[in-house]
Scaffold this motif. Structure first.
Motif, mmCIF file in Angstrom:
data_model
loop_
_atom_site.group_PDB
_atom_site.id
_atom_site.type_symbol
_atom_site.label_atom_id
_atom_site.label_comp_id
_atom_site.label_asym_id
_atom_site.label_seq_id
_atom_site.Cartn_x
_atom_site.Cartn_y
_atom_site.Cartn_z
ATOM 1 N N UNK A 281 0.842 -1.208 0.000
ATOM 2 C CA UNK A 281 0.000 0.000 0.000
ATOM 3 C C UNK A 281 0.870 1.248 0.000
ATOM 4 N N UNK B 183 2.353 2.004 -3.398
ATOM 5 C CA UNK B 183 1.446 2.637 -4.375
ATOM 6 C C UNK B 183 1.153 4.079 -3.994
ATOM 7 N N UNK B 184 1.061 4.339 -2.698
ATOM 8 C CA UNK B 184 0.839 5.727 -2.264
ATOM 9 C C UNK B 184 2.024 6.593 -2.682
ATOM 10 N N UNK C 26 1.964 7.259 -6.327
ATOM 11 C CA UNK C 26 0.915 8.206 -6.673
ATOM 12 C C UNK C 26 1.389 9.643 -6.410
ATOM 13 N N UNK C 27 1.957 9.860 -5.232
ATOM 14 C CA UNK C 27 2.412 11.218 -4.899
ATOM 15 C C UNK C 27 3.569 11.666 -5.776
ATOM 16 N N UNK D 194 -4.785 12.898 -8.815
ATOM 17 C CA UNK D 194 -5.978 12.081 -8.683
ATOM 18 C C UNK D 194 -6.345 11.977 -7.206
ATOM 19 N N UNK E 151 -7.947 8.733 -5.714
ATOM 20 C CA UNK E 151 -6.979 7.647 -5.592
ATOM 21 C C UNK E 151 -6.058 7.896 -4.395
ATOM 22 N N UNK E 152 -5.638 9.148 -4.239
ATOM 23 C CA UNK E 152 -4.762 9.459 -3.103
ATOM 24 C C UNK E 152 -5.451 9.210 -1.774
ATOM 25 N N UNK F 97 -5.735 5.436 -1.194
ATOM 26 C CA UNK F 97 -4.465 4.812 -0.816
ATOM 27 C C UNK F 97 -4.038 5.249 0.579
ATOM 28 N N UNK F 98 -4.274 6.545 0.903
ATOM 29 C CA UNK F 98 -3.933 7.018 2.243
ATOM 30 C C UNK F 98 -4.712 6.244 3.293
#
Lengths: 233, 404, 206
Positions: A220, A223-224, A227-228, C13, C16-17, C20-21
């Motif tokens: 997880x 992927x976070x 994404x950032x 996005x 999505x963030x 995921x957070x």
């Protein structure tokens, strides 16, 4: 990325080399017991230990109740096979009934506590030691040992394994076949290995869950992070 | 005024958050070695927690120390977890410390303007050594007893006051329960607080001048219209989420060690730790834990007691002057091939010394130990010369970074 | 995402963030739990303490009218061998209305001891000898009129003068609020032994 792989490879290689070398033992050649490390072996060893070893040796960090909690023995079995008939408590520690001052008188030194013996000496050492007794008329006990010269302990397992002299000649055959005797010694070693770290049961039970959870968290978080980091040009 | 406004007005925390997290601009090209810093923070917190719980069951007397430590393993619920966390944590901290320092040396992080950051960091490393040593003595195993005897006897080499210092440290002529009492106090109060204080200052001094990066160029030299470095990104959220990922990987490794190899082939937890202190029976060979053994190898390399101790002390103190030994205007060894090769030899040599320090004191190891000591010292002696004259490549104007 | 613009402006996005957070937060909390739960558990009583949790008291040396105190979990446990005369005083104290709680309605004892004897077997009183006023240890005063002219026998606390009868029921006028606590125990009258197993959880010690 390729660079990291090279770096990691180098580091791991060095570590592996070093760990092999750190673990090197400079003593005489040791035999290795072969067995499956499970409750069955350990309990078999516990029964032998209670009959043949606990008259003199304590395992003072162990408690009888751990045998039920960790190994699934029934309380009745612990009472029947392991505990001394009198003077010990189920929740108490597994201490030998031999008084310390008597031990001094009989052996010169009290027999060592065996709780950490496998940790301290390694299971190969304990295994080889138990198989290395020979008849030596010059010793007060009548016994000597290849691995531990001039040891004070007599070969209490001789009735099972038989008696040999210094040159390995069989003076009296044991009640058990050599194969069976080795198995018995192996069981004792397995039990002492368990005694030196009973947490192994809980570690094996909890380990997969904890590791699984950590891997999940890591995925997880990966992927976070990805994404950032799309923001970063 | 809402509660939040009121709190924000009174509290220094939002400002600190901005200064050190949300608006602390770090170079965007950190590589894998830059995880070590935040992982060290995590490990110190874990050591504190496990140490607190181990301490709750520990009795610092010669008679009860060993039994109380093993009582934790057998009698305390999850005592094995606390103990293995604390024991294996030490080795993992030193692995991270070495990665962290090696990274600083590779990319010139010790160089101006970060000399003080380096010095504070290196002092922290020395404090960790002291903390590890004191912790090592507390179980009062035979290893503890003899390691304590050997290390405290080093103080005897101090001129004139050596004997007095040694007696003061031990609380008597030899190791005893009194030694355990003072070592416990040092381990859980003074040295631990010093470590925490040094870490705080390490971070404050770093954030004053800003982080270095693998290219060794100052990102503050190139600021965008918004006043922030164009190659910098806010620590939060970018590096905080990245470090979370690092935490996950590292904790997985840590847990795997604790659950499946808690003694790590008896490198992290030596066999002789499992037998009680016996003043009548010295160990077959007294060797230090792996993380201190390079210096121990150098101690043994010289066949003269005081000579060996002086070499060891010099070897330990040399990195303090590192910022002033390096004369090259280029910081990162990415653009200084000769220094990079020297560094890699230095690192490998350090590993070899660690290996040699673990070996029994046999004559066949004397030559390699001396060679290792010479290579170690030679690096520091040669660095000023090499750095002055070595050919360098020109570092780029902007950090090298490929977007993900 | 492969736009080659120089500035950092692109629409993140947000959904999505957030998602995921949330995943990282929840699994992170679970990871923290795997560390925190064992840590708190490690402060539970150890196996060594549990081994000392029960005490066996031999009743043989206690003659009628006498008492004995044993240390159990750092607390004094008193065992009194009560004679028939002593047992008779229990009714007397209740009838005279001297007691705050003659019927033992406050659960200071396990249910099987909720009777005027406050014990499993009338002769044998087993209890924690701690005054529930301010934790002092009361004296055993079996003799009549030994504390006051009307005294029928019982316990008298030296600190603030709390008084109890021979079943450790508190007497009116004492600062102590409740009867003295009785732990959970098993008694074997034939083998003459008492095994104190655990504290009765509802009882107030002091």
């Amino acid at each position: 990325m390729k660079k990291y792989v090279v770096w990691a490879g180098m580091t791991l290689g060095l570590l592996a080399n070093a760990s092999g070398a750190f673990a090197a033992d400079n003593g005489p050649k040791m035999l290795t017991p072969h067995y499956t490390y499970n409750a069955k072996t350990i309990i078999a060893g516990a029964k032998l230990f209670a009959t043949d070893c606990m008259a003199c040796h304590s395992i003072k960090f162990m408690r009888y109740e751990f045998l039920t909690q960790d190994l699934g023995m029934s309380k009745a079995d612990v009472h029947k096979y392991i505990m001394l008939p009198t003077g010990s408590e189920f929740k108490g520690t597994m201490v030998s009934a031999m008084p310390i001052n008597m031990a001094h008188k009989w052996f010169g030194l009290p027999p060592p506590d065996l709780s950490q013996m496998v940790r301290y000496k390694s299971q190969d050492w304990v295994y080889t030691y138990l198989l290395s007794f020979y008849r030596d008329p010059q010793r007060p006990s009548g016994w000597n040992n290849y691995v531990f010269p001039n040891v004070a302990m007599p070969d209490v397992l001789a009735p099972y394994g038989g008696i040999v002299n210094e040159h390995g000649k069989v003076l009296r055959a044991g009640d058990e076949s050599p194969q069976k005797f080795k198995e018995q010694v192996t069981d004792i070693v397995a039990f002492l290995r368990f005694v030196s770290d009973p947490s192994v049961v809980q570690r094996d039970d909890d380990g997969p869950w904890v590791l699984g959870l950590l891997v999940l968290f890591t995925i997880f978080a990966y992927f976070l992070k990805k994404e950032y980091w799309k923001d970063v040009k | 005024m809402s509660f939040k406004e009121w709190f924000v007005k009174r509290s220094p925390l939002p400002e600190m958050w901005r200064e050190h997290m949300a608006e602390y601009y770090a170079p965007k090209n950190f590589n894998i070695f830059y995880y070590a810093g935040s992982l060290l923070l995590l490990m110190v917190v874990l050591q504190f927690l496990s140490g607190f719980l181990v301490m709750a069951h520990y009795i610092p007397t010669a008679r009860d120390a060993y039994d109380s430590v093993y009582g934790i393993m057998y009698d305390v619920h999850y005592g094995w977890l606390m103990q293995y966390m604390h024991v294996d944590g030490v080795s993992l901290i030193f692995i991270l410390l070495y990665i962290h320092m090696a990274r600083g040396m590779l990319y010139g992080s010790y160089r101006s303007p970060r000399e003080i950051v380096w010095i504070i960091g290196y002092t922290t490393y020395l404090a960790f050594m002291a903390e590890a040593f004191f912790g090592y003595i507390l179980p009062y195993s035979n290893l503890s007893y003899w390691a304590g005897t050997v290390i405290t006897s080093l103080f005897k080499s101090i001129p004139f006051i050596g004997h007095w210092v040694t007696t003061l440290v031990r609380g008597g002529a030899g190791m005893s329960g009194d030694t355990l009492g003072r070592f416990t106090a040092l381990h859980v109060t003074v040295v631990f607080l010093v470590i925490v204080g040094l870490i705080v200052f390490h971070i404050l001094y770093l954030h004053k001048v800003g982080s270095n990066n693998p290219d060794g160029i100052e990102i503050k030299a190139n600021k965008g219209p918004d006043g922030h470095p164009v190659d910098g990104i806010p620590f939060h959220p970018y590096y905080s989420v990245k470090d979370l990922f690092g935490f996950g990987v590292w904790l997985t490794i840590f847990a795997a060690i604790i659950f499946y190899a808690p003694t790590f082939h008896h490198i992290f937890l030596e066999r002789t730790m499992s037998t009680p202190a016996n003043p009548l029976k010295s160990l077959p060979d007294v060797t230090p834990p792996w993380y201190l053994s390079p210096f121990y190898a150098m101690l043994r390399a010289i066949p003269n007691k005081n000579g060996g101790i002086i070499l060891m002390v010099v070897a330990v103190l040399f990195p303090f002057v590192l910022p002033w030994l390096d004369k090259n205007p280029v910081k990162s060894t990415r653009y200084r091939p000769i220094t990079r090769i020297m560094l890699i030899i230095f690192f490998i040599n350090f590993f070899v010394l660690a290996y040699l320090g673990e070996q029994p004191p046999l004559p066949k190891y004397f030559f390699p130990e001396r060679l290792g000591a010479v290579i170690y010292v030679a690096f520091f002696v040669l660095l000023p010369l090499v750095s002055k004259f070595e050919p360098t490549r020109t570092p780029p104007a902007r950090v090298r970074f490929r977007a993900h | 995402m492969s736009d080659e613009t120089q500035d950092n402006k692109h629409a993140p996005n947000v959904t999505r963030r957030r998602f995921l957070t949330a995943l990282v937060t929840v699994s992170g909390a679970a990871v923290a739990g795997t560390i925190v739960v064992p840590m708190v558990k490690s402060l539970d009583p150890t196996a060594a303490a549990a081994a000392l949790a029960t005490t066996t008291i031999d009743l043989n040396p206690i003659e009628p009218g006498m008492q004995m105190v044993a240390l159990w979990q750092e607390k004094p446990v008193i065992v009194v061998n009560r004679t028939p005369e002593m047992l008779a005083t229990l009714d007397e104290t209740a009838q005279k209305g001297l007691l705050k709680d003659p019927n033992c309605n406050v659960p200071q004892q396990p249910p099987y001891c909720k009777n005027k004897y406050r014990s499993r077997v009338p002769e044998w009183y087993v209890g924690i000898k701690i005054c529930n006023h301010l934790c002092c240890i009361p004296h055993y005063r079996p003799k009549k009129a030994s504390v006051a002219p009307w005294w029928l026998g019982g316990f008298h606390c030296p600190c603030h003068g709390s008084m109890y009868d021979l079943s450790a029921r508190v007497i009116k006028g004492s600062p102590a609020p409740h009867n003295m606590a009785v732990p959970e125990y098993d008694i074997d009258v034939e083998k003459k032994s008492v095994v104190v197993t655990k504290m009765y959880p509802l009882a107030h010690l002091c």
